[in-house]
Design a protein around this motif. Structure first.
Motif, PDB file in Angstrom:
ATOM      1  N   VAL A  52     -34.974   9.200  42.137  1.00 54.66           N
ATOM      2  CA  VAL A  52     -35.651  10.393  41.619  1.00 54.66           C
ATOM      3  C   VAL A  52     -36.332  10.041  40.297  1.00 54.66           C
ATOM      4  CG1 VAL A  52     -35.309  12.737  40.682  1.00 54.66           C
ATOM      5  CG2 VAL A  52     -33.985  12.004  42.671  1.00 54.66           C
ATOM      6  N   LYS A  60     -42.116   9.148  44.903  1.00 52.79           N
ATOM      7  CA  LYS A  60     -40.668   9.418  44.860  1.00 52.79           C
ATOM      8  C   LYS A  60     -40.444  10.887  44.506  1.00 52.79           C
ATOM      9  CE  LYS A  60     -39.219   5.064  45.104  1.00 52.79           C
ATOM     10  NZ  LYS A  60     -38.161   4.374  45.744  1.00 52.79           N
ATOM     11  N   PRO A  61     -39.319  11.474  44.953  1.00 54.30           N
ATOM     12  CA  PRO A  61     -39.041  12.855  44.561  1.00 54.30           C
ATOM     13  C   PRO A  61     -39.056  12.991  43.030  1.00 54.30           C
ATOM     14  CG  PRO A  61     -37.419  12.075  46.154  1.00 54.30           C
ATOM     15  CD  PRO A  61     -38.272  10.905  45.806  1.00 54.30           C
ATOM     16  N   THR A  62     -39.598  14.093  42.566  1.00 57.44           N
ATOM     17  CA  THR A  62     -39.792  14.249  41.120  1.00 57.44           C
ATOM     18  C   THR A  62     -39.167  15.530  40.593  1.00 57.44           C
ATOM     19  OG1 THR A  62     -41.879  13.062  41.297  1.00 57.44           O
ATOM     20  CG2 THR A  62     -41.578  14.331  39.304  1.00 57.44           C
ATOM     21  N   ASP A 101     -41.281  17.760  47.641  1.00 51.29           N
ATOM     22  CA  ASP A 101     -40.432  16.769  46.955  1.00 51.29           C
ATOM     23  C   ASP A 101     -40.402  16.948  45.440  1.00 51.29           C
ATOM     24  OD1 ASP A 101     -39.483  15.375  49.175  1.00 51.29           O
ATOM     25  OD2 ASP A 101     -41.368  14.251  49.333  1.00 51.29           O
ATOM     26  N   THR A 102     -40.514  18.177  44.999  1.00 52.14           N
ATOM     27  CA  THR A 102     -40.558  18.442  43.560  1.00 52.14           C
ATOM     28  C   THR A 102     -39.613  19.596  43.217  1.00 52.14           C
ATOM     29  OG1 THR A 102     -42.890  17.819  43.600  1.00 52.14           O
ATOM     30  CG2 THR A 102     -42.125  18.948  41.622  1.00 52.14           C
ATOM     31  N   ARG A 103     -38.886  19.421  42.137  1.00 50.57           N
ATOM     32  CA  ARG A 103     -38.095  20.520  41.570  1.00 50.57           C
ATOM     33  C   ARG A 103     -38.487  20.632  40.106  1.00 50.57           C
ATOM     34  NH1 ARG A 103     -36.018  21.727  45.526  1.00 50.57           N
ATOM     35  NH2 ARG A 103     -33.924  22.164  46.293  1.00 50.57           N
ATOM     36  N   LEU A 154     -32.737  16.795  45.161  1.00 46.64           N
ATOM     37  CA  LEU A 154     -33.939  16.029  45.532  1.00 46.64           C
ATOM     38  C   LEU A 154     -33.614  14.798  46.377  1.00 46.64           C
ATOM     39  CD1 LEU A 154     -35.896  16.277  42.170  1.00 46.64           C
ATOM     40  CD2 LEU A 154     -36.806  16.959  44.382  1.00 46.64           C
TER      41      LEU A 154
END
Ligand code: G4P
Length: 321
Positions: A27, A52-54, A81-83, A105
């Motif tokens: 992450v 990559k997840p962010t 793929d984002t929080r 994530l």
């Protein structure tokens, strides 16, 4: 107005460090300034981190307008793929929230066999050192301040199966949105000698006049600022705050420094300089301009190459003996 461009050191070192580290990262945490979440983002990061997840962390939320922070969080949370979450330095234990969001994530990571590996990035002054200091405690942070140590990648163990990697140096975006340059300068992210305070203050006042007129009126005891031009407003601030040169002229430089200082110190209350919609518009316009500039540059380069080809070259066989 000129576009603000500023390049702090270590850019290549940072780019290389991220490119090497990213292979073993689950992450990416991108630290943003909650007062300017669009402008403080780094578009280069998405390329470097290979999708990559962010986790977008809107830091300094204590300085930003809560409604606009909510709008930005919703905006980022809607992206794949984002929080996103908002933080500030006053939070005693931010680790719990960060760990939870990272597990959401990358749900397959965790446990000693597959520890969570997280990379933290952010532009200068966004509060990365402060956050890391809070996460690791004062003693560990002091070690990182020693000459030479800061150049190394740091690994911070937030939990037995959770590693946070901090890259050395800075990753600074190429600014294609003029307004972003001004917002970054107003926020304190750009080195002091790299911008003109009066230009930045005029842009800042333009934004404040549009979105926060009552705050300006209350702070500087002014009437209807909407009727004033930006220059008149800056002059009025200078007059109210005694920024005078000999002969009772307003010292515009001093007035600009006062306006910028007051914004940074939260003397005007919690302010956010951009909304997701505004930023999207600036970005679209900036990209169009940038593409046009690139086309012009390419045309000049092509023209130069053609001319160069047409210059008759001496036949090597006829050269001097
Ligand atoms: P960096 O490593 O990303 O470059 O930033 P750093 O932690 O050094 O923080 C930059 C400034 O921002 C510091 O102010 C720090 O105290 C402040 N800061 C960090 N996090 C927060 C936050 O959540 N809220 C508020 N209000 N301020 C925060 P400084 O030491 O006074 O430096 P400066 O203002 O002279 O740059």
């Amino acid at each position: 107005m000129a576009m603000i461009q500023w390049f702090p050191g270590h850019m290549h070192l940072t780019q290389k460090a991220i490119a090497e580290r990213i292979k073993a990262i689950d992450v990416v945490i991108e630290l943003l300034d909650a007062r300017l979440p669009g402008s403080s983002a780094n578009p280069m990061l998405a390329t470097l981190t290979q999708g990559k997840p962010t986790l977008k962390v809107l830091n300094k939320q204590d300085l930003a307008e809560p409604e606009r922070t909510s709008a930005w969080l919703a905006h980022f949370n809607a992206q794949p793929d984002t929080r996103a979450l908002a933080l500030d330095a006053s939070m005693a234990a931010p680790a719990k929230a960060l760990i939870k969001a990272c597990h959401e994530l990358a749900p397959t990571r965790g446990g000693m066999a597959k520890p969570m590996r997280v990379l933290i990035c952010g532009i200068p002054n966004v509060g990365k050192s402060t956050l890391i200091n809070t996460l690791v405690g004062k003693r560990a942070a002091k070690t990182g301040d020693e000459a030479g140590v800061t150049k190394l990648e740091q690994r911070i163990v937030l939990a037995p199966d959770f590693y946070l990697y901090d890259t050395p140096g800075m990753l600074w975006p190429r600014i294609i949105v003029a307004k972003s340059g001004y917002n970054l300068a107003a926020s304190g992210a750009v080195g002091r000698n790299a911008f003109d305070e009066q230009e930045v203050a005029l842009e800042l006042l333009d934004t404040l006049k549009t979105h926060y007129p009552q705050r300006l009126q209350a702070r500087y005891k002014l009437d209807d600022v909407a009727q004033m031009t930006d220059e008149q407003l800056l002059k009025a601030i200078g007059a109210k705050r005694g920024a005078l040169r000999s002969g009772q002229h307003i010292d515009m430089q001093k007035a600009a420094e006062i306006a910028i200082y007051d914004f940074r110190a939260n003397a005007l209350g919690r302010i956010t300089l951009e909304s997701p919609e505004e930023f999207a518009q600036w970005l679209a316009a900036g990209q169009t301009l940038d593409a046009e500039r690139q086309l012009k540059k390419d045309a000049i380069e092509l023209d130069r190459k053609i001319r160069f080809k047409q210059i008759p070259r001496p036949d090597r066989r006829d050269g001097p003996c």
